[in-house]
Design a protein around this motif. Structure first.
Motif, short mmCIF file in Angstrom:
data_model
loop_
_atom_site.label_atom_id
_atom_site.label_comp_id
_atom_site.label_asym_id
_atom_site.label_seq_id
_atom_site.Cartn_x
_atom_site.Cartn_y
_atom_site.Cartn_z
N UNK A 168 -35.00 79.64 26.66
CA UNK A 168 -35.69 79.19 25.51
C UNK A 168 -37.53 79.46 25.81
N UNK A 169 -38.24 79.28 25.05
CA UNK A 169 -39.58 79.72 25.33
C UNK A 169 -40.05 78.55 26.62
N UNK A 170 -39.96 77.43 26.33
CA UNK A 170 -40.32 76.56 27.46
C UNK A 170 -39.61 76.55 28.60
N UNK A 171 -38.25 77.01 28.80
CA UNK A 171 -37.62 77.45 29.96
C UNK A 171 -38.44 78.52 30.70
N UNK A 172 -38.55 79.70 29.89
CA UNK A 172 -39.36 80.83 30.62
C UNK A 172 -40.46 80.40 31.11
N UNK A 173 -41.38 79.80 30.45
CA UNK A 173 -42.77 79.38 30.97
C UNK A 173 -42.56 78.39 32.13
N UNK A 174 -41.69 77.67 32.16
CA UNK A 174 -41.57 76.88 33.42
C UNK A 174 -41.37 77.72 34.74
N UNK A 175 -40.28 78.52 34.45
CA UNK A 175 -39.95 79.39 35.55
C UNK A 175 -41.02 80.29 35.93
N UNK A 176 -41.63 80.93 34.87
CA UNK A 176 -42.88 81.77 35.13
C UNK A 176 -43.70 81.16 35.96
N UNK A 177 -44.14 79.92 35.67
CA UNK A 177 -45.28 79.03 36.33
C UNK A 177 -44.75 78.84 37.74
N UNK A 178 -43.67 78.53 37.92
CA UNK A 178 -43.14 78.54 39.28
C UNK A 178 -43.30 79.65 40.10
N UNK A 179 -42.71 80.67 39.49
CA UNK A 179 -42.84 82.07 40.21
C UNK A 179 -44.49 82.61 40.54
N UNK A 180 -45.25 81.97 39.87
CA UNK A 180 -46.69 82.21 40.01
C UNK A 180 -47.14 81.55 40.90
N UNK A 181 -46.68 80.45 41.30
CA UNK A 181 -46.89 79.56 42.32
C UNK A 181 -46.02 79.17 43.63
N UNK A 182 -45.32 80.28 44.06
CA UNK A 182 -44.16 80.03 45.20
C UNK A 182 -44.91 79.27 46.31
N UNK A 183 -43.92 78.27 46.87
CA UNK A 183 -44.18 77.71 47.75
C UNK A 183 -45.22 76.34 47.77
N UNK A 184 -45.65 76.18 46.60
CA UNK A 184 -46.67 75.05 46.16
C UNK A 184 -45.83 74.02 45.32
N UNK A 185 -46.08 72.73 45.89
CA UNK A 185 -45.74 71.61 45.24
C UNK A 185 -46.33 71.50 43.58
N UNK A 186 -45.65 71.80 42.53
CA UNK A 186 -46.22 71.54 41.23
C UNK A 186 -45.91 70.41 40.71
N UNK A 187 -46.90 69.28 40.45
CA UNK A 187 -46.59 68.42 39.59
C UNK A 187 -46.26 68.49 38.35
N UNK A 188 -45.26 67.40 37.62
CA UNK A 188 -45.11 67.41 36.30
C UNK A 188 -46.21 67.64 35.29
N UNK A 189 -47.36 67.09 35.76
CA UNK A 189 -48.68 67.33 34.98
C UNK A 189 -49.12 68.80 35.07
N UNK A 190 -49.26 69.28 36.19
CA UNK A 190 -49.57 70.85 36.10
C UNK A 190 -48.46 71.46 35.50
N UNK A 191 -47.30 71.41 35.55
CA UNK A 191 -46.39 72.26 34.61
C UNK A 191 -46.56 71.96 33.31
N UNK A 192 -46.81 70.87 32.73
CA UNK A 192 -47.05 70.58 31.51
C UNK A 192 -48.36 71.37 31.03
#
Length: 245
Positions: A168-192
């Motif tokens: 889905x659009x949201x699933x892709x965007x979340x995975x992309x955000x994680x891939x763009x920030x590997x090794x970093x702790x991403x809070x739920x607010x940051x992902x939002x």
């Protein structure tokens, strides 16, 4: 049924509204057209299928409570064959129904009664995110992790066997955000903030449901994920090494 999903940002976006309440349908259609969008309204699953056979759409606004096949069943069916953005529209306001809609593949969830500007803002957000990532200026080149490949421009995820994985659009965007920030702790607010994936309900629950769905598609063992780690009281961290293709 094959669902045709247009994602060309240079054209006027076309919205399909599936809503059996005539007054609500008329109000939403008028709002969409006033905002420069093309819009078609139908009142049932059968009419939706007929409309989709005739033309392609960029987004579906889907009422949960419909005569015959309900919106949750339609959402599941659409998501099985398409990544078209879906906004669930319903009078059911409890948290469980919001989560069920997201689990079935909806990208956002708006509860009646709603403010027209709120619905319009969410539709515009989803259309921007579906337009080949045009609003994401950084790291547009394809990336690779653990044999997987993700392409921000084509918005495609390819597994190590070379098979395209539907998201889905949201699933892709979340995975992309994680891939763009590997090794970093991403809070739920940051992902939002990066993905708008929490619009459908509480930030914590919406992000967690999307993360769960992403894990089901990329992890070998969902119960012990190795790619997306949960950080207690922190958020999530993407552990694989990510490199540009």
């Amino acid at each position: 049924m094959t669902v045709h999903h247009r994602v060309a940002p240079e054209t006027v976006s076309r919205i399909l509204l599936v809503e059996d309440d005539g007054e609500i349908a008329a109000m939403v259609i008028e709002m969409l057209r006033e905002n420069g969008l093309e819009a078609v309204a139908v009142g049932s699953a059968a009419n939706m299928d007929a409309a989709m056979r005739k033309q392609s759409f960029d987004l579906v606004v889907l009422d949960a409570m419909l005569p015959g096949e309900d919106g949750f069943s339609i959402c599941r069916r659409l998501r099985a064959s398409s990544t078209i953005p879906i906004v669930m529209l319903t009078a059911l306001g409890d948290e469980i129904n919001r989560i069920v809609g997201i689990e079935l593949g909806a990208d956002d969830y708006v509860t009646k009664p709603f403010h027209p500007r709120e619905l319009m803002a969410r539709i515009k957000s989803l259309l921007r995110r579906a337009s080949y990532g045009a609003d994401q200026p950084l790291r547009q080149t394809p990336m690779r992790f653990a044999g997987w490949q993700i392409d921000p421009i084509l918005r495609q995820l390819i597994n190590p066997e070379g098979v395209h994985v539907s998201m889905t659009t949201a699933e892709f965007d979340i995975l992309l955000a994680l891939c763009q920030n590997p090794g970093r702790v991403m809070t739920r607010e940051q992902l939002l903030r990066l993905t708008h994936a929490g619009l459908a309900g509480s930030v914590e629950r919406s992000i967690d449901v999307h993360i769960s769905r992403v894990r089901q598609k990329i992890e070998q063992n969902v119960r012990e994920p190795s790619f997306i780690k949960t950080v207690r009281l922190g958020g999530y961290m993407f552990t694989p090494e990510v490199e540009s293709c």
